[in-house]
Scaffold this active site. Structure first.
Site, PDB file in Angstrom:
ATOM      1  N   GLY A   1      17.134 -11.525   5.077  1.00  0.00           N
ATOM      2  CA  GLY A   1      16.592 -11.917   3.913  1.00  0.00           C
ATOM      3  C   GLY A   1      15.663 -12.685   4.182  1.00  0.00           C
ATOM      4  O   GLY A   1      15.068 -13.803   3.588  1.00  0.00           O
ATOM      5  N   ALA A   2      14.792 -11.670   5.606  1.00  0.00           N
ATOM      6  CA  ALA A   2      13.184 -13.378   5.682  1.00  0.00           C
ATOM      7  C   ALA A   2      12.584 -12.058   5.746  1.00  0.00           C
ATOM      8  O   ALA A   2      11.515 -12.741   6.506  1.00  0.00           O
ATOM      9  CB  ALA A   2      14.295 -13.587   7.155  1.00  0.00           C
TER      10      ALA A   2
ATOM     11  N   LEU B   1      12.360  -9.443   6.815  1.00  0.00           N
ATOM     12  CA  LEU B   1      12.076  -8.428   8.511  1.00  0.00           C
ATOM     13  C   LEU B   1      12.197  -6.849   8.065  1.00  0.00           C
ATOM     14  O   LEU B   1      12.741  -6.749   9.125  1.00  0.00           O
ATOM     15  CB  LEU B   1      12.870  -9.927   9.181  1.00  0.00           C
ATOM     16  CG  LEU B   1      11.358 -10.662   9.178  1.00  0.00           C
ATOM     17  CD1 LEU B   1      12.110 -11.765  10.481  1.00  0.00           C
ATOM     18  CD2 LEU B   1       9.674 -10.584   9.723  1.00  0.00           C
TER      19      LEU B   1
ATOM     20  N   ASP C   1       9.238   0.230   5.515  1.00  0.00           N
ATOM     21  CA  ASP C   1      10.388   0.005   6.672  1.00  0.00           C
ATOM     22  C   ASP C   1      11.206   0.983   7.458  1.00  0.00           C
ATOM     23  O   ASP C   1      11.268   0.989   8.251  1.00  0.00           O
ATOM     24  CB  ASP C   1      11.133  -0.652   5.265  1.00  0.00           C
ATOM     25  CG  ASP C   1      10.189  -1.851   4.333  1.00  0.00           C
ATOM     26  OD1 ASP C   1       9.179  -2.296   4.900  1.00  0.00           O
ATOM     27  OD2 ASP C   1      10.908  -2.645   3.464  1.00  0.00           O
TER      28      ASP C   1
ATOM     29  N   THR D   1       0.954  -1.154   0.381  1.00  0.00           N
ATOM     30  CA  THR D   1       0.241   0.298   0.026  1.00  0.00           C
ATOM     31  C   THR D   1       0.932   1.045  -0.028  1.00  0.00           C
ATOM     32  O   THR D   1      -0.019   2.283   0.228  1.00  0.00           O
ATOM     33  CB  THR D   1      -0.930  -0.056   1.408  1.00  0.00           C
ATOM     34  OG1 THR D   1       0.040   0.045   2.757  1.00  0.00           O
ATOM     35  CG2 THR D   1      -2.165  -0.983   1.471  1.00  0.00           C
TER      36      THR D   1
ATOM     37  N   GLU E   1      18.233   3.005  -1.107  1.00  0.00           N
ATOM     38  CA  GLU E   1      17.582   1.552  -1.358  1.00  0.00           C
ATOM     39  C   GLU E   1      17.202   1.629  -2.733  1.00  0.00           C
ATOM     40  O   GLU E   1      17.480   0.900  -3.560  1.00  0.00           O
ATOM     41  CB  GLU E   1      16.661   1.292  -0.717  1.00  0.00           C
ATOM     42  CG  GLU E   1      16.067  -0.268  -1.123  1.00  0.00           C
ATOM     43  CD  GLU E   1      15.731  -1.027   0.157  1.00  0.00           C
ATOM     44  OE1 GLU E   1      14.814  -1.021   1.347  1.00  0.00           O
ATOM     45  OE2 GLU E   1      14.861  -2.432  -0.604  1.00  0.00           O
TER      46      GLU E   1
ATOM     47  N   SER F   1      15.454  -6.460   7.373  1.00  0.00           N
ATOM     48  CA  SER F   1      16.949  -6.271   7.555  1.00  0.00           C
ATOM     49  C   SER F   1      17.759  -4.917   6.840  1.00  0.00           C
ATOM     50  O   SER F   1      18.213  -4.010   7.575  1.00  0.00           O
ATOM     51  CB  SER F   1      17.563  -7.164   8.022  1.00  0.00           C
ATOM     52  OG  SER F   1      18.250  -7.766   6.173  1.00  0.00           O
TER      53      SER F   1
ATOM     54  N   SER G   1      31.127  -5.675   8.422  1.00  0.00           N
ATOM     55  CA  SER G   1      29.736  -6.311   8.573  1.00  0.00           C
ATOM     56  C   SER G   1      30.092  -7.714   9.191  1.00  0.00           C
ATOM     57  O   SER G   1      31.012  -8.388   9.128  1.00  0.00           O
ATOM     58  CB  SER G   1      29.523  -6.769   7.314  1.00  0.00           C
ATOM     59  OG  SER G   1      28.012  -7.441   7.853  1.00  0.00           O
TER      60      SER G   1
HETATM   61  C1  GLA Z   1       8.424  -4.252   1.192  1.00  0.00           C
HETATM   62  C2  GLA Z   1       8.979  -2.552   0.660  1.00  0.00           C
HETATM   63  C3  GLA Z   1       8.437  -1.788   1.703  1.00  0.00           C
HETATM   64  C4  GLA Z   1       6.406  -2.026   0.717  1.00  0.00           C
HETATM   65  C5  GLA Z   1       6.616  -4.105   1.270  1.00  0.00           C
HETATM   66  C6  GLA Z   1       5.490  -4.218   0.844  1.00  0.00           C
HETATM   67  O1  GLA Z   1       8.793  -4.328   2.614  1.00  0.00           O
HETATM   68  O2  GLA Z   1      10.509  -2.688   1.163  1.00  0.00           O
HETATM   69  O3  GLA Z   1       8.319  -0.264   0.671  1.00  0.00           O
HETATM   70  O4  GLA Z   1       6.421  -2.185  -0.052  1.00  0.00           O
HETATM   71  O5  GLA Z   1       8.054  -4.286   0.491  1.00  0.00           O
HETATM   72  O6  GLA Z   1       4.129  -3.584   1.884  1.00  0.00           O
END
Ligand code: GLA
Length: 369
Positions: free
Chosen positions: A111-112, A114, A161, A21, A149, A116, A53
């Site tokens: 890479g999960a 979540l 994120d 969204t 990004e 990172s 890292s």
């Molecule tokens: C990834 C992107 C976010 C968002 C989600 C889906 O995590 O980084 O900006 O679009 O996918 O909700």
């Protein structure tokens, strides 16, 4: 006295609801994980950038801000584009970085699904702010991390994120209107209700970079244009999507319109303080929409959702961008072990490695340690 060295931290996130969204200028509802990224940083005066890292001990990056400014990126490992992109973006916005040593360490699985990568970008960005550019606001940090990004990694992500990493607070979900930037902290006390939020990392890596994410974004833009609105956020009636002749665009639009409604519905219920078990079916409906209309789920995600529901989870859904990654399940605290076992069994049955899992309480956003 000016800060010359320190340690900074930013969290990963799960998104309770509101998937795909953000780039449609809609609503999201993330919470910060107690897992994240630590950045140990110190200023240096000689233009050098040294990057280390703990998770990539063989990648010892020694470069300079001048090399980064003139395209000296070739051969640098993919993960380095996040922190180096953040450095470039500070400089591009007029904040000179005289030189810096950065050492990173992750507790959030990489890479999960979540976040990172946002944890990494935001931890580095708040370190650079404290060391070199104190006037930079949280909103700019979010924008810098997102731009790193988008431009230097090449994934056209939205703002979910980075906003979660910067703005989430302990004990709350963050209700964010990505159009206006209006943020509201809504209490989310599962413990008091005898509930747990179980995260199941399916171990099937999500690949936002392989073009599918960008394609979804383009499809949403095309659907909005054909429906005569700037962004799908501008639509609230899912029946409007039926006007689209193209069945793919119709499904994509339907997902975004119904997903925004689900975020508003859950935010409303949590604000009202009713039993959080009531949000379960809305979470599950969100998964079905991502699977059938937005087509970003994956077999392991569907298996985890179905097994969790069969073991009496109140609701379950994939979280994050999809194509792999993690599932969240809302379960009674005393059913966590049973749900975990049921999901493991289902995975073994279907020939997948058992997922890693943990329960989460909403935690604090990015800060200096
Ligand atoms: C990834 C992107 C976010 C968002 C989600 C889906 O995590 O980084 O900006 O679009 O996918 O909700």
């Amino acid at each position: 006295m000016a800060t010359t060295a320190g340690r900074w931290w930013a969290p990963g996130r799960v998104n309770l609801i509101g998937e795909h969204t953000d780039y449609n200028e809609g609503y999201v509802l993330p919470l910060a994980l107690p897992l994240g990224m630590t950045c140990t940083a110190s200023a240096r005066p000689d233009g050098m950038v040294r990057l280390r890292s703990r998770q990539a001990p063989l990648d010892e990056i020694d470069t300079t801000t001048a090399a980064l400014a003139t395209g000296g990126w070739s051969g640098l490992p993919g993960w380095t584009h996040y922190p180096l992109g953040v450095i470039r973006e500070f400089e591009r916005r007029g904040h000179e970085i005289p030189g810096v040593d950065l050492a990173l360490d992750a507790t959030v699985p990489i890479g999960a699904g979540l976040s990172s990568s946002a944890a990494l970008s935001c931890a580095v960005a708040i370190a650079l702010r404290d060391l070199f550019a104190r006037s930079v606001t949280d909103a700019e940090i979010i924008d810098i991390a997102r731009t790193a990004e988008n431009v230097y990694v090449g994934v056209p992500t939205g703002i979910l994120d980075q906003s979660a990493a910067m703005l989430c607070t302990a004990g709350h979900v963050l209700f964010l209107d990505t159009r206006t930037g209006a943020a509201e902290q809504i209490p989310f006390d599962l413990d008091a209700a005898g509930l747990s939020l179980l995260v199941l990392d399916t171990g099937s890596p999500h690949h936002l970079r392989d073009g599918e994410y960008a394609r979804r974004r383009a499809e949403c833009a095309a659907a909005a244009a054909r429906l005569g609105v700037a962004f799908l956020r501008d639509l609230t009636d899912a029946a409007v999507a039926d006007r689209l002749a193209d069945p793919v665009l119709r499904r994509r639009a339907r997902h975004v319109i119904t997903e925004n409604a689900r975020v508003l519905q859950i935010a409303e219920q949590l604000r009202a303080g009713v039993d959080p078990r009531g949000i379960g079916p809305i979470l599950t409906a969100g998964h079905a929409s991502l699977r059938d209309d937005f087509e970003v789920s994956a077999t392991p995600l569907d298996i985890a959702v179905e097994a969790a529901l069969a073991a009496d989870a109140y609701g379950a859904r994939m979280t994050g961008g999809g194509f792999g990654g993690s599932v969240i399940a809302l379960v009674d605290r005393d059913r966590v072990d049973a749900v975990r076992e049921a999901v493991r069994e289902a995975f073994v049955d279907k020939g997948f490695d058992a997922p890693r899992d943990f329960t989460v309480t909403p935690s604090v956003g990015a800060h200096r340690l």
